[in-house]
Scaffold this motif. Sequence first.
Motif, mmCIF file in Angstrom:
data_model
loop_
_atom_site.group_PDB
_atom_site.id
_atom_site.type_symbol
_atom_site.label_atom_id
_atom_site.label_comp_id
_atom_site.label_asym_id
_atom_site.label_seq_id
_atom_site.Cartn_x
_atom_site.Cartn_y
_atom_site.Cartn_z
ATOM 1 N N UNK A 209 16.778 -5.327 -8.898
ATOM 2 C CA UNK A 209 16.153 -4.504 -7.876
ATOM 3 C C UNK A 209 14.646 -4.742 -7.836
ATOM 4 N N UNK A 210 14.088 -4.579 -6.645
ATOM 5 C CA UNK A 210 12.675 -4.851 -6.389
ATOM 6 C C UNK A 210 11.980 -3.583 -5.904
ATOM 7 N N UNK A 211 10.658 -3.564 -6.080
ATOM 8 C CA UNK A 211 9.858 -2.468 -5.530
ATOM 9 C C UNK A 211 9.675 -2.628 -4.023
ATOM 10 N N UNK A 212 9.655 -3.854 -3.544
ATOM 11 C CA UNK A 212 9.509 -4.095 -2.110
ATOM 12 C C UNK A 212 10.277 -5.347 -1.716
ATOM 13 N N UNK A 213 10.912 -5.291 -0.557
ATOM 14 C CA UNK A 213 11.532 -6.451 0.071
ATOM 15 C C UNK A 213 10.876 -6.585 1.442
ATOM 16 N N UNK A 214 10.142 -7.666 1.654
ATOM 17 C CA UNK A 214 9.349 -7.875 2.858
ATOM 18 C C UNK A 214 9.913 -9.067 3.613
ATOM 19 N N UNK B 231 0.826 -1.209 0.000
ATOM 20 C CA UNK B 231 0.000 0.000 0.000
ATOM 21 C C UNK B 231 0.861 1.260 0.000
ATOM 22 N N UNK B 232 2.096 1.141 0.474
ATOM 23 C CA UNK B 232 3.006 2.292 0.511
ATOM 24 C C UNK B 232 3.681 2.549 -0.833
ATOM 25 N N UNK B 233 3.413 1.697 -1.815
ATOM 26 C CA UNK B 233 4.053 1.819 -3.124
ATOM 27 C C UNK B 233 3.122 2.454 -4.147
ATOM 28 N N UNK B 234 3.714 3.194 -5.055
ATOM 29 C CA UNK B 234 2.985 3.721 -6.201
ATOM 30 C C UNK B 234 3.356 2.913 -7.440
ATOM 31 N N UNK B 235 2.546 3.041 -8.468
ATOM 32 C CA UNK B 235 2.878 2.406 -9.739
ATOM 33 C C UNK B 235 2.302 1.020 -9.893
ATOM 34 N N UNK C 35 8.273 -0.319 8.393
ATOM 35 C CA UNK C 35 8.463 0.004 6.981
ATOM 36 C C UNK C 35 9.504 1.100 6.824
ATOM 37 N N UNK C 36 10.384 0.936 5.851
ATOM 38 C CA UNK C 36 11.355 1.954 5.503
ATOM 39 C C UNK C 36 11.302 2.219 4.011
ATOM 40 N N UNK C 37 11.355 3.493 3.633
ATOM 41 C CA UNK C 37 11.273 3.853 2.217
ATOM 42 C C UNK C 37 12.604 4.434 1.728
ATOM 43 N N UNK C 38 13.022 3.940 0.583
ATOM 44 C CA UNK C 38 14.201 4.483 -0.104
ATOM 45 C C UNK C 38 13.741 5.557 -1.084
ATOM 46 N N UNK C 39 14.338 6.730 -1.018
ATOM 47 C CA UNK C 39 13.950 7.786 -1.950
ATOM 48 C C UNK C 39 14.818 7.748 -3.207
ATOM 49 N N UNK D 31 12.190 4.798 -4.361
ATOM 50 C CA UNK D 31 10.840 4.775 -3.816
ATOM 51 C C UNK D 31 10.437 3.436 -3.247
ATOM 52 N N UNK D 32 11.353 2.469 -3.287
ATOM 53 C CA UNK D 32 11.038 1.118 -2.825
ATOM 54 C C UNK D 32 10.906 1.033 -1.313
#
Length: 239
Positions: free
Chosen positions: A147-152, A60-64, A235-239, A186-187
């Motif tokens: 690279x990934x959009x999310x690593x959980x 939910x924290x991701x766009x695109x 959650x941590x976001x990379x800009x 943004x990941x």
Amino acid sequence: MSRLFEELDYAPTPIGAISLRRRHILSLKTDVFEILLGEEHLMSSLFTASEIALAEKGLAALKGNRLDVLVGGLGLGYTARAVLQDERLNALDVVDLLEPVIRWHREGLVPMKTELADDPRCRLVHGDFFALAASQDGFDRERPGRRYDAVLIDIDHTPERLLHGGSKGFYTPLGFESVQRFLKPGGIMGLWSDEAPDDAITDLLAGAFDEAWAEPVVFQNPLQDGREVTQAVYLGRKT
């Protein structure tokens, strides 16, 4: 009615013997699947709210669209299945250290049978998440540096209560920064904990990520007359 107790599989692993068992709880009239490492409970199909929340809140924290997602830790598969339910997903890799756990999904011994193994978007990978995070090439042997959009991550109980020594040193700014190499701009990196939000862990994330926060996950324990339990997703976001 199912048997009151059945051990579905038992296998040695590099970090100890692991077992999958099914219990029928008469008071709830339901079967419960459990994974144990030795005598330590790793996961139960009765308590999945925070595992699912790790996926839902992380995505939910991701766009695109056409999201590429990595899950560290397979277990009974509830985090992975929640990722697959996001209609924006392109591909999902799930890394687990324990080969028997992957086999249980391929053989249909878990509650969701072979659902994950059969989904063409999902790849089950036998590997050490923490070693791969620290490596130069990352998590995809076929695409080094992918690279990934999310690593959980759903492996240890908390950053203080480790499953085994392989993750020692990961829960530091340097360890978190190693994951950032394999995140897109943004990941999101997500971290599961079976305890309530802890400011110290959020601050630790904030030392490595441009934005960091904790999400409480509250649910009722049916084995304790509905007593509320609070766990956490960080959650941590990379800009």
